[in-house]
Every structure is written in structure tokens, then in C-alpha cells.
Design an enzyme around this catalytic site. Structure first.
Site, PDB file in Angstrom:
ATOM      1  N   ARG A 199     -23.751 -30.094  93.384  1.00  0.00           N
ATOM      2  CA  ARG A 199     -23.643 -31.389  94.039  1.00  0.00           C
ATOM      3  C   ARG A 199     -23.080 -32.400  93.042  1.00  0.00           C
ATOM      4  O   ARG A 199     -23.378 -32.349  91.838  1.00  0.00           O
ATOM      5  CB  ARG A 199     -25.009 -31.885  94.537  1.00  0.00           C
ATOM      6  CG  ARG A 199     -25.498 -31.218  95.813  1.00  0.00           C
ATOM      7  CD  ARG A 199     -24.651 -31.590  97.023  1.00  0.00           C
ATOM      8  NE  ARG A 199     -25.172 -31.048  98.276  1.00  0.00           N
ATOM      9  CZ  ARG A 199     -24.830 -29.886  98.791  1.00  0.00           C
ATOM     10  NH1 ARG A 199     -23.982 -29.095  98.141  1.00  0.00           N
ATOM     11  NH2 ARG A 199     -25.333 -29.485  99.947  1.00  0.00           N
ATOM     12  N   GLU A 244     -17.499 -38.257  98.148  1.00  0.00           N
ATOM     13  CA  GLU A 244     -16.704 -37.320  98.934  1.00  0.00           C
ATOM     14  C   GLU A 244     -16.471 -37.889 100.331  1.00  0.00           C
ATOM     15  O   GLU A 244     -17.407 -38.458 100.912  1.00  0.00           O
ATOM     16  CB  GLU A 244     -17.418 -35.968  99.043  1.00  0.00           C
ATOM     17  CG  GLU A 244     -17.561 -35.260  97.713  1.00  0.00           C
ATOM     18  CD  GLU A 244     -18.234 -33.895  97.827  1.00  0.00           C
ATOM     19  OE1 GLU A 244     -18.480 -33.436  98.972  1.00  0.00           O
ATOM     20  OE2 GLU A 244     -18.529 -33.285  96.798  1.00  0.00           O
ATOM     21  N   HIS A 260     -14.566 -29.486  97.210  1.00  0.00           N
ATOM     22  CA  HIS A 260     -15.817 -28.972  97.774  1.00  0.00           C
ATOM     23  C   HIS A 260     -15.535 -27.803  98.719  1.00  0.00           C
ATOM     24  O   HIS A 260     -15.936 -27.803  99.892  1.00  0.00           O
ATOM     25  CB  HIS A 260     -16.581 -30.077  98.525  1.00  0.00           C
ATOM     26  CG  HIS A 260     -18.049 -29.788  98.644  1.00  0.00           C
ATOM     27  ND1 HIS A 260     -19.004 -30.769  98.759  1.00  0.00           N
ATOM     28  CD2 HIS A 260     -18.744 -28.610  98.666  1.00  0.00           C
ATOM     29  CE1 HIS A 260     -20.203 -30.236  98.852  1.00  0.00           C
ATOM     30  NE2 HIS A 260     -20.069 -28.923  98.782  1.00  0.00           N
TER      31      HIS A 260
END
Length: 322
Positions: free
Chosen positions: A235, A264, A286
Site C-alpha cells: 500500500r 491513486e 497498482h
């Protein structure tokens, strides 16, 4: 009863992935993506919400009296106010181990790129072809190192961390794990300080919690070998991004591969883009989790959780092992 199911963001799943059929009476509404300000309107009357990445916060959930279940098509639960759901009796489920292999493989791929540099040398050959650089008999433009014999330090001990350790060991790497301040002991577990100092590769594989937020900062990066690399597929926020930028720009560490960031999706003016042209920095959006195989497992597991809930099973989100 007939349930009303709303899938808030089917764009989070590749078109090739099949959503399993729902076998009980229901109505179904699916949206490509749902912005935060659209959540309440789209979930009005819904009894079950399915989401890949759309956050569901208390201020929204308070306005959704019919909601009984949230099926998370992801590993974590940090996008949902689980404390409020528990108080209100809303069931929250996740699919905790669906990406253990695919994320581990992504880490391995970035290790090889940072050590062996095939993509860098491919780009060099493109420049030679375009006559932007001179052709030579032997090229030493980028340092190339073997992966076998190097030490991989894994911060985490959950399913992804365990699979990563298994793959790395088969590649000839020495693998050590963070002992979580002495909570884990035995062969292969070392203190975080020792892990940072001895590892050629540090891989972050823990959930984002108050304890892990900014866990790797300037002091921790300074403990690493100058040619060691750090990889984060967990993360954003676990590695302090300002400290990482400084460490790479000043040559304090050997490289980094980052698949997750604080903000993000990443905006074009994000400070991390200051590193994007460095040959020892890999930035991906990601996507370490997103193999077609893993996504099929994910959506199948999410729909299975819905079936189990409707059939009366008492379910709850699985905690992430770290």
C-alpha cells in the site's frame, strides 16, 4: 426475498474475466466506475454492494438503510469503515489470498529488472537503431548483477510474503523475514534493523495500518546498503515517498520498484515522476495484483461470498496476516 445487488466499479475487472451467475432471486446493476459523490444515489435500495476500489465511508453508509452486505473484490478492507459496519450489522467480506502468487511474481519480475536490466538494454538497442547512440561491441551502460546468492528481506509474513519467499528461495536467494519487533522468532526471522542492513532486496508486504504508516522513512532507508533495492507492492504510505525520492536522487540506495502510491490514481504532477527517467526506478500503476488468473479468482470469490451470505452463513472480512 429478492436482493438488489450493485457492482460499483466493474472497470476494476478485465473484460476477459467472467462474473459467475447469481443463483438466487435478485436484481443487478453494474457501473463502470462510481465517483464518491455518486455512491449514495447508486446504492439507494441496494441490499448488497460489490466493489473493487470504491471507498464506502460512514457518512455514506449512514444514508443507506437497506444495505446488508459489502462484498469487497480485493484483499484489504481499508476502503470501508468496518467499525461502523460492525455497529450497524452490515456484513463485510473480502478475498484475502487471491493475489498471493501474482503479486509475488510481480516482485520477482521487478527484482530481475533491477538486477539484470533487460528493459534498459532493450531501450539502449532502440537508441542504437535510431542512431541516437553509437553501436559498440560490448555495452556496460547499466550495471548487471546476479540474483542468485542475494538476500531478500521480506517485511510481512502473510500469504503473499510466504509465496514470495518460496519463489525467491527457488531462485537461489537467501530469504529473511521481519520479526515484527520480536513477535516472530525462529530460523529466518530477524529484527527489522538487521533486515534492512543485510538485505540486497527489501520487499514490503504488509497492510497499511496506523502502525505501518510511514514505516519506512529516511532513517530506515539510510540503514540499507547503498546498492540495495526496495520494492513496495502493498500500500502507498508505508514507504515515505519524500524520503524515497531523496534516497534515489542522492544515490543512497540502489533502486526501487513502486506499484502503490499515496495518491491513486497518480496525477501527472506527482513528485514521484521526478524519478521516472531513472534507470533504477520502476513505477507501475497498482497492477501487481491484476493477472487474468488472479482477477478470475477474485471475482469468483467475491460472488461466492455473496452466495454464502444469502444462504445464511455468518461471514466477516478476513484479517490480513502481516
Amino acid at each position: 426475498m429478492s436482493h438488489h445487488i450493485v457492482f460499483l466499479d466493474h472497470e476494476g475487472i478485465a473484460p476477459s474475466v467472467r462474473v459467475p451467475p447469481i443463483s438466487f432471486p435478485h436484481s443487478w446493476q453494474s457501473y463502470g466506475y462510481t465517483a464518491p459523490e455518486q455512491v449514495v444515489a447508486r446504492l439507494q435500495g441496494a441490499t448488497i454492494a460489490l466493489t473493487c476500489s470504491v471507498p464506502l465511508r460512514e457518512e455514506q453508509l449512514r444514508q443507506l438503510p437497506d444495505l446488508q452486505m459489502i462484498s469487497l473484490a480485493l484483499t484489504g478492507t481499508d476502503i470501508v469503515d468496518t467499525d461502523y459496519c460492525q455497529r450497524r450489522g452490515i456484513t463485510v467480506t473480502n478475498v484475502p489470498a487471491y493475489a498471493s502468487n501474482t503479486v509475488a511474481e510481480h516482485v520477482i519480475a521487478t527484482i530481475y529488472e533491477l538486477f539484470r536490466r533487460p528493459a534498459c538494454y532493450h531501450q539502449l538497442m532502440r537508441r542504437v537503431h535510431r542512431q541516437e547512440t553509437a553501436a559498440k561491441n560490448i555495452y556496460f551502460d547499466y550495471r548487471v548483477r546476479d540474483v542468485a546468492g542475494k538476500t531478500l528481506g521480506i517485511i510481512g509474513s502473510g500469504p503473499i510474503a510466504q509465496r514470495l519467499g518460496e519463489l525467491a528461495s527457488k531462485m537461489g536467494m537467501e530469504v529473511v523475514y521481519d520479526d515484527r519487533n520480536g513477535a516472530r522468532c525462529g530460523f529466518g526471522f530477524v529484527s527489522r534493523t538487521a533486515l534492512l542492513e543485510m538485505s540486497d532486496v527489501v520487499s514490503v508486504n504488509v497492510p497499511l495500518t496506523p502502525e505501518t504508516d510511514n514505516m519506512i522513512g529516511r532513517a530506515e532507508l539510510a540503514r540499507m546498503k547503498r546498492d540495495a533495492v526496495i520494492i513496495n507492492t502493498a500500500r502507498g504510505g508505508i514507504i515515505n515517498e519524500a524520503a524515497l525520492i531523496e534516497a534515489l536522487q542522492q544515490g543512497k540506495i540502489g533502486g526501487a520498484a513502486i506499484d502503490v502510491v499515496v495518491n491513486e490514481p497518480l496525477a501527472a504532477d506527482d513528485p514521484l515522476f521526478a524519478l521516472v527517467d531513472l534507470p533504477n526506478f520502476i513505477l507501475t500503476p497498482h497492477m501487481a495484483w491484476s493477472s487474468e488468473d488472479a482477477m478470475q479468482t477474485l471475482i469468483s470469490g467475491s460472488v461466492d461470498n455473496i452466495h454464502r451470505f444469502v444462504e445464511g452463513e455468518r461471514l466477516k472480512a478476513s484479517p490480513l496476516a502481516s
